[in-house]
Design a protein around this motif. Structure first.
Motif, PDB file in Angstrom:
ATOM      1  N   LEU A  88       0.824  -1.219   0.000  1.00 33.43           N
ATOM      2  CA  LEU A  88       0.000   0.000   0.000  1.00 33.43           C
ATOM      3  C   LEU A  88       0.857   1.269   0.000  1.00 33.43           C
ATOM      4  O   LEU A  88       0.715   2.116  -0.894  1.00 33.43           O
ATOM      5  CB  LEU A  88      -0.953  -0.010   1.188  1.00 33.43           C
ATOM      6  CG  LEU A  88      -2.181  -0.916   1.068  1.00 33.43           C
ATOM      7  CD1 LEU A  88      -2.950  -0.918   2.374  1.00 33.43           C
ATOM      8  CD2 LEU A  88      -3.084  -0.442  -0.060  1.00 33.43           C
ATOM      9  N   PRO A  89       1.776   1.449   0.971  1.00 34.18           N
ATOM     10  CA  PRO A  89       2.607   2.656   0.906  1.00 34.18           C
ATOM     11  C   PRO A  89       3.545   2.679  -0.294  1.00 34.18           C
ATOM     12  O   PRO A  89       3.841   3.755  -0.838  1.00 34.18           O
ATOM     13  CB  PRO A  89       3.387   2.632   2.229  1.00 34.18           C
ATOM     14  CG  PRO A  89       3.315   1.228   2.704  1.00 34.18           C
ATOM     15  CD  PRO A  89       2.009   0.691   2.219  1.00 34.18           C
TER      16      PRO A  89
ATOM     17  N   GLY B 150      -1.649  14.904  -0.825  1.00 26.57           N
ATOM     18  CA  GLY B 150      -2.484  14.645   0.339  1.00 26.57           C
ATOM     19  C   GLY B 150      -3.599  13.670   0.043  1.00 26.57           C
ATOM     20  O   GLY B 150      -3.928  12.811   0.871  1.00 26.57           O
ATOM     21  N   VAL B 151      -4.181  13.794  -1.142  1.00 22.05           N
ATOM     22  CA  VAL B 151      -5.240  12.858  -1.544  1.00 22.05           C
ATOM     23  C   VAL B 151      -4.687  11.442  -1.660  1.00 22.05           C
ATOM     24  O   VAL B 151      -5.318  10.465  -1.218  1.00 22.05           O
ATOM     25  CB  VAL B 151      -5.870  13.310  -2.872  1.00 22.05           C
ATOM     26  CG1 VAL B 151      -6.778  12.211  -3.426  1.00 22.05           C
ATOM     27  CG2 VAL B 151      -6.662  14.596  -2.682  1.00 22.05           C
ATOM     28  N   VAL B 152      -3.480  11.325  -2.239  1.00 22.21           N
ATOM     29  CA  VAL B 152      -2.861   9.997  -2.378  1.00 22.21           C
ATOM     30  C   VAL B 152      -2.592   9.377  -1.011  1.00 22.21           C
ATOM     31  O   VAL B 152      -2.918   8.202  -0.761  1.00 22.21           O
ATOM     32  CB  VAL B 152      -1.546  10.098  -3.190  1.00 22.21           C
ATOM     33  CG1 VAL B 152      -0.806   8.759  -3.173  1.00 22.21           C
ATOM     34  CG2 VAL B 152      -1.837  10.522  -4.624  1.00 22.21           C
TER      35      VAL B 152
ATOM     36  N   THR C 177      -4.552   6.129   0.724  1.00 23.22           N
ATOM     37  CA  THR C 177      -3.788   4.970   1.202  1.00 23.22           C
ATOM     38  C   THR C 177      -4.117   4.651   2.643  1.00 23.22           C
ATOM     39  O   THR C 177      -4.309   3.488   3.016  1.00 23.22           O
ATOM     40  CB  THR C 177      -2.281   5.238   1.056  1.00 23.22           C
ATOM     41  OG1 THR C 177      -1.980   5.552  -0.307  1.00 23.22           O
ATOM     42  CG2 THR C 177      -1.470   4.030   1.476  1.00 23.22           C
ATOM     43  N   ALA C 178      -4.210   5.683   3.479  1.00 22.49           N
ATOM     44  CA  ALA C 178      -4.529   5.472   4.892  1.00 22.49           C
ATOM     45  C   ALA C 178      -5.936   4.901   5.067  1.00 22.49           C
ATOM     46  O   ALA C 178      -6.160   4.012   5.898  1.00 22.49           O
ATOM     47  CB  ALA C 178      -4.397   6.795   5.652  1.00 22.49           C
ATOM     48  N   LEU C 179      -6.883   5.394   4.282  1.00 18.70           N
ATOM     49  CA  LEU C 179      -8.249   4.880   4.374  1.00 18.70           C
ATOM     50  C   LEU C 179      -8.343   3.428   3.918  1.00 18.70           C
ATOM     51  O   LEU C 179      -9.172   2.657   4.423  1.00 18.70           O
ATOM     52  CB  LEU C 179      -9.190   5.749   3.536  1.00 18.70           C
ATOM     53  CG  LEU C 179      -9.526   7.133   4.099  1.00 18.70           C
ATOM     54  CD1 LEU C 179     -10.349   7.930   3.086  1.00 18.70           C
ATOM     55  CD2 LEU C 179     -10.286   7.022   5.421  1.00 18.70           C
ATOM     56  N   CYS C 180      -7.509   3.047   2.959  1.00 19.84           N
ATOM     57  CA  CYS C 180      -7.550   1.678   2.426  1.00 19.84           C
ATOM     58  C   CYS C 180      -6.863   0.675   3.344  1.00 19.84           C
ATOM     59  O   CYS C 180      -7.076  -0.538   3.198  1.00 19.84           O
ATOM     60  CB  CYS C 180      -6.882   1.628   1.051  1.00 19.84           C
ATOM     61  SG  CYS C 180      -7.836   2.433  -0.258  1.00 19.84           S
TER      62      CYS C 180
ATOM     63  N   VAL D 268      -8.089  -3.289   3.680  1.00 18.08           N
ATOM     64  CA  VAL D 268      -7.169  -4.221   3.019  1.00 18.08           C
ATOM     65  C   VAL D 268      -6.607  -5.205   4.037  1.00 18.08           C
ATOM     66  O   VAL D 268      -6.497  -6.411   3.758  1.00 18.08           O
ATOM     67  CB  VAL D 268      -6.037  -3.454   2.307  1.00 18.08           C
ATOM     68  CG1 VAL D 268      -4.933  -4.407   1.856  1.00 18.08           C
ATOM     69  CG2 VAL D 268      -6.581  -2.696   1.101  1.00 18.08           C
ATOM     70  N   ALA D 269      -6.234  -4.713   5.230  1.00 21.08           N
ATOM     71  CA  ALA D 269      -5.716  -5.604   6.267  1.00 21.08           C
ATOM     72  C   ALA D 269      -6.770  -6.638   6.666  1.00 21.08           C
ATOM     73  O   ALA D 269      -6.471  -7.826   6.810  1.00 21.08           O
ATOM     74  CB  ALA D 269      -5.282  -4.784   7.489  1.00 21.08           C
TER      75      ALA D 269
END
Length: 210
Positions: free
Chosen positions: A133-134, A162-164, A168-171, A175-176
């Motif tokens: 993800l990161p 910031g959107v990217v 990623t943080a929201l996903c 995902v986990a």
């Protein structure tokens, strides 16, 4: 003699000398019988995943060779790397599972080694998936900077980054959660059964007299 029958007989309150003796040969036979179907299911799931990743590798290589734009080629290269790592991981997993066909020495010890090795590989797969993800965010952010960085104001560029990062943080949590469910369904539940049967067989072996 079946495992359930043995368990019931050992739970009966009768003298120990009347209980069936469970020798090494009988224990090995029970272990082989009870673990066989579970290991076969693990093998089938690993082969299915291996086939999917080989298909992903071929598709990514074709896309990398034919893509008309650079960012798509770069993303395809990332997919190639992911597929290669997954193929290596699954090959290791299948190698562990095949080793049960000719276990050296004690079968129970071999099964314990097998389950421990598979648990380690599953943890690697889980952390590798989350690490992508990161890494993907870095690739997307880098491409965004390379494509529009010279043509937009710094504030607008920071907004894009910031959107990217926010996406990623929201996903991360879903995902986990999805990855944990996926690994548990394909491998974890079968390893849980195998480890449970090993513990049950341990209970059937009488303790050595002091």
């Amino acid at each position: 003699m079946e495992l359930d029958n043995l368990r019931r007989q050992w739970q009966q309150p009768e003298p120990a000398q009347n209980r069936p003796a469970l020798g090494a040969a009988e224990l090995s036979r029970l272990l082989a019988k009870k673990s066989g179907s579970i290991v076969d299911q693990l093998r089938r799931n690993a082969r299915l995943e291996l086939g999917i990743n080989y298909a992903l590798l071929l598709a990514s290589l074709g896309l990398a060779a034919l893509a008309p734009i650079s960012w798509l080629r770069l993303f395809s290269g990332l997919l190639v790397l992911v597929a290669l790592i997954c193929i290596y991981y699954l090959t290791r997993k299948l190698s562990l599972l095949r080793s049960l066909d000719d276990p050296a020495g004690n079968l129970r010890a071999h099964l314990l080694h097998l389950t421990a090795g598979l648990r380690t590989l599953i943890r690697f797969y889980y952390h590798f998936t989350l690490a992508m993800l990161p890494i993907s965010a870095l690739v997307v952010g880098g491409l965004a900077v390379a494509r529009v960085g010279a043509h937009v104001a710094p504030s607008r560029l920071l907004l894009v980054l910031g959107v990217v990062v926010g996406t990623t943080a929201l996903c991360y949590w879903p995902v986990a959660r999805a990855t944990r469910w996926y690994l548990q369904r394909l491998y974890g539940q079968h390893l849980d059964r195998l480890e449970g049967q090993l513990r049950e067989l341990d209970d059937l072996v009488p303790a050595s007299p002091v």
